[in-house]
Enzyme design. Structure first.
Site, PDB file in Angstrom:
ATOM      1  N   HIS A 174      -6.499   1.816 -28.784  1.00 23.80           N
ATOM      2  CA  HIS A 174      -7.063   2.826 -29.796  1.00 23.80           C
ATOM      3  C   HIS A 174      -6.985   4.045 -29.683  1.00 23.80           C
ATOM      4  O   HIS A 174      -7.939   5.006 -30.297  1.00 23.80           O
ATOM      5  CB  HIS A 174      -8.724   2.333 -29.993  1.00 23.80           C
ATOM      6  CG  HIS A 174      -9.431   2.570 -31.203  1.00 23.80           C
ATOM      7  ND1 HIS A 174     -10.535   3.084 -31.227  1.00 23.80           N
ATOM      8  CD2 HIS A 174      -9.205   2.196 -32.340  1.00 23.80           C
ATOM      9  CE1 HIS A 174     -11.108   3.244 -32.521  1.00 23.80           C
ATOM     10  NE2 HIS A 174      -9.872   2.505 -33.218  1.00 23.80           N
ATOM     11  N   LYS A 176      -5.774   8.114 -29.748  1.00 23.51           N
ATOM     12  CA  LYS A 176      -5.381   8.978 -30.793  1.00 23.51           C
ATOM     13  C   LYS A 176      -5.303  10.320 -30.224  1.00 23.51           C
ATOM     14  O   LYS A 176      -6.149  11.022 -29.943  1.00 23.51           O
ATOM     15  CB  LYS A 176      -6.237   8.826 -32.010  1.00 23.51           C
ATOM     16  CG  LYS A 176      -6.733   7.619 -32.463  1.00 23.51           C
ATOM     17  CD  LYS A 176      -7.857   7.768 -33.301  1.00 23.51           C
ATOM     18  CE  LYS A 176      -8.328   6.556 -34.012  1.00 23.51           C
ATOM     19  NZ  LYS A 176      -8.491   5.192 -33.057  1.00 23.51           N
ATOM     20  N   ASP A 181       4.400  20.906 -27.381  1.00 25.84           N
ATOM     21  CA  ASP A 181       4.984  22.014 -26.310  1.00 25.84           C
ATOM     22  C   ASP A 181       4.088  21.938 -25.123  1.00 25.84           C
ATOM     23  O   ASP A 181       4.038  23.094 -24.414  1.00 25.84           O
ATOM     24  CB  ASP A 181       5.036  23.394 -26.874  1.00 25.84           C
ATOM     25  CG  ASP A 181       6.247  23.255 -28.077  1.00 25.84           C
ATOM     26  OD1 ASP A 181       7.117  22.480 -27.910  1.00 25.84           O
ATOM     27  OD2 ASP A 181       6.451  24.297 -28.793  1.00 25.84           O
ATOM     28  N   HIS A 416     -16.346   7.596 -40.019  1.00 30.73           N
ATOM     29  CA  HIS A 416     -15.376   7.240 -39.219  1.00 30.73           C
ATOM     30  C   HIS A 416     -15.225   8.241 -37.886  1.00 30.73           C
ATOM     31  O   HIS A 416     -14.761   7.808 -36.772  1.00 30.73           O
ATOM     32  CB  HIS A 416     -13.917   7.227 -39.833  1.00 30.73           C
ATOM     33  CG  HIS A 416     -13.028   6.261 -38.964  1.00 30.73           C
ATOM     34  ND1 HIS A 416     -12.017   6.800 -38.164  1.00 30.73           N
ATOM     35  CD2 HIS A 416     -12.713   5.169 -39.086  1.00 30.73           C
ATOM     36  CE1 HIS A 416     -11.253   5.911 -37.604  1.00 30.73           C
ATOM     37  NE2 HIS A 416     -11.859   4.686 -38.158  1.00 30.73           N
ATOM     38  N   LYS A 418     -16.194   9.781 -34.607  1.00 34.20           N
ATOM     39  CA  LYS A 418     -16.904   9.261 -33.153  1.00 34.20           C
ATOM     40  C   LYS A 418     -17.341  10.544 -32.619  1.00 34.20           C
ATOM     41  O   LYS A 418     -16.505  10.857 -31.828  1.00 34.20           O
ATOM     42  CB  LYS A 418     -16.132   8.370 -32.470  1.00 34.20           C
ATOM     43  CG  LYS A 418     -15.554   7.191 -33.343  1.00 34.20           C
ATOM     44  CD  LYS A 418     -14.258   7.560 -33.891  1.00 34.20           C
ATOM     45  CE  LYS A 418     -13.425   6.075 -34.267  1.00 34.20           C
ATOM     46  NZ  LYS A 418     -13.865   5.534 -35.305  1.00 34.20           N
ATOM     47  N   ASP A 423     -27.896  18.267 -26.158  1.00 34.16           N
ATOM     48  CA  ASP A 423     -28.629  19.425 -26.128  1.00 34.16           C
ATOM     49  C   ASP A 423     -27.990  20.607 -26.666  1.00 34.16           C
ATOM     50  O   ASP A 423     -28.331  21.897 -26.377  1.00 34.16           O
ATOM     51  CB  ASP A 423     -28.559  19.769 -24.711  1.00 34.16           C
ATOM     52  CG  ASP A 423     -29.639  18.774 -23.784  1.00 34.16           C
ATOM     53  OD1 ASP A 423     -30.211  18.056 -24.474  1.00 34.16           O
ATOM     54  OD2 ASP A 423     -29.152  18.639 -22.516  1.00 34.16           O
TER      55      ASP A 423
END
Length: 520
Positions: A174, A176, A181, A416, A418, A423
């Protein structure tokens, strides 16, 4: 003559075909030991590298970060980085759709390979059916390598393989990331597809990526290399039924270029023309927020080991990081199934004085209703423990021009992102949902970075805009859940899941009875 009864013939055919289908589903994967290992390349002579390292020299040991809440900007960042790449592009995704934005970005990757940039594209095999020939053609390019992670053995009978290899094929990569470079990376919640970049008129995912420059890119590259060189990463050419013809790559190049030529006035083409993002980065004018960064990632062996073996999991380390919070924890998790252990842990934070607030999807905005079934059984316990619980609205009540750009401009939205803020000092951005699938089945990654301004901005958004985009959940005097919609003309209270019909609510109720939580 009596009419022939043929009602049993389709069933008979299916019975005759079933052994063949089952045999296809039980196919074996090709030998993968001949795959060639490779590692990150640092383009010390590239324009990007020189600009970033000059900036890093003024911030020793730190990385620079720039949030990408807007879908168009998030797409432009990847495409423009691909345009500027001089030595290498490493991209790793769970989904890479065959749609407008997917093809526009693929064309940029192919163009980079055509000018000599080494492109390594790693895609989970979950959503690649029917694309083996195109992928093999790309893999045959001298500067373009494409690998599929945890592939299906059968390239045509995936449904049956979900049965015959359940427990292996249902565990997915999952992750991403998009790194150019060896010095600039984009990490976050977005896959590559229209719904992630404001191109789907029916739904838009409210998401968040972060552009990171400097040492953090080195750490992300190390994660990429671990997956790229793993035994579960199969070169696309080894999975194709036939060797691509000499014309196949040229035909694909022509098709991709045609898609680009047909969309010169699209929002994406306009944003690519107008966005100063990468030019500002190269000229050291981009507003970067500097801080120490830690990359958290599951090891790829997670897909091969028992879900009970936590030695490969990033979750325990990230949880220990959150545990250090002293005043506030803010959580964005589109798929949120905490389980009894998660409820107890969040309750323990509240008990020691930490304010915990969570934004997840409502039933109406959740694109996977069965996950909502797993989540809904824990809502009362969370509310009783003092956790602030908010559910995203599926539709904005504001005119499109007034909608929150951090949330999306579509008429139907789904959370969508996450993201966790601790703090108002530290921020996590990545692919991890707080559910059993992310915790113990799939592999995930993300970045925790220390920067009070960015973490504070997320907290300020939570304070100022949450009432506009989400329902606040409360318990009434009878211990029943009520959904409070805060409106300019006064609060509106719902006694059932807002904007849902009876049958949808009934299907979720039924799903709660099934023993499937571990797969959610």
């Amino acid at each position: 003559m009596a009419r022939e009864d043929r009602s049993d013939i389709p069933i008979l055919r299916l019975l005759l075909l079933f052994p063949a289908l089952l045999l296809a589903a039980c196919g074996t994967l090709p030998d993968n030991t001949a795959r060639i290992s490779s590692t990150r390349m640092t383009a010390i002579d590239s324009t990007l590298y020189k600009a970033v390292t000059a900036n890093v020299a003024e911030h020793p040991g730190l990385s620079g970060f720039h949030l990408l809440p807007d879908g168009l900007d998030a797409f432009a960042a990847r495409a423009l980085l691909a345009n500027r790449a001089e030595r290498t592009i490493d991209a790793q995704y769970y989904l890479f759709h065959d749609d407008l934005t997917g093809n526009l970005l693929l064309e940029r990757l192919l163009a980079a390979a055509d000018r000599g940039v080494r492109v390594r594209l790693l895609i989970d095999d979950m959503d690649t059916a029917g694309r083996d020939q195109d992928f093999a053609a790309l893999d045959a390019h001298p500067h373009f390598e494409l690998r599929l992670f945890n592939p299906y053995a059968s390239r045509s009978s995936r449904s049956l393989e979900m049965i015959t290899r359940f427990g292996r094929i249902t565990r997915r990569m999952h992750n991403k990331s998009f790194t150019v470079d060896g010095v600039v990376t984009v990490v976050g919640g977005r896959n590559i597809g229209n719904e992630y970049f404001s191109a789907d008129p029916t739904v838009e995912f409210g998401d968040l990526d972060v552009l990171g420059a400097g040492p953090v890119a080195t750490d992300v590259s190390a994660v990429f290399d671990a997956y790229w060189n793993h035994s579960l990463a199969y070169p696309a050419a080894t999975l194709s039924r036939s060797k691509p013809s000499a014309d196949q790559l040229e035909n694909l190049r022509t098709r991709l270029q045609s898609i680009v030529a047909q969309s010169p006035s699209s929002a994406y083409a306009e944003r690519l023309r107008d966005s100063p993002l990468i030019e500002q980065l190269e000229n050291r004018q981009l507003a970067l927020h500097w801080g120490r960064a830690r990359v958290f990632a599951d090891r790829p062996d997670k897909l091969l080991t028992s879900p009970d073996d936590r030695s490969t999991h990033m979750g325990p380390r990230l949880r220990a990081d959150v545990q250090d919070a002293t005043s506030e924890v803010l959580i964005f998790s589109p798929y949120f199934v905490p389980g009894d252990t998660g409820v107890d842990w969040l309750a323990s934070l509240v008990e020691r004085g930490v304010r915990v607030r969570i934004l997840t999807n409502s039933l109406a905005s959740n694109d996977v209703a069965v996950v909502h079934a797993g989540y809904s059984k824990y809502r009362k316990d969370l509310l009783r423990a003092g956790v602030g619980l908010f559910e995203a609205k599926a539709q904005s009540t504001k005119p499109k021009k007034d909608r929150d750009p951090h949330w999306g401009g579509s008429s139907r939205a789904s959370l969508h992102a996450k993201t966790f803020a601790f703090d108002r000092q530290r921020l996590f951005v990545g692919s991890l949902n707080l559910d059993p699938r992310s915790a113990v089945l799939n592999t995930e990654m993300g970045i925790v970075f220390d920067n009070a301004q960015l973490a504070g901005n997320v907290g300020d958004w939570f304070d100022a805009r949450l009432r506009d985009v989400a329902y606040e959940l409360k318990l009434d005097d009878q211990d029943n859940i009520e959904w409070v919609e805060h409106r300019a003309d006064g609060d509106r209270i719902y006694q059932t899941e807002p904007n849902t019909g009876f049958f949808k609510r009934m299907s979720v109720w039924f799903a709660r009875l099934l023993p499937i939580e571990g797969q959610l």
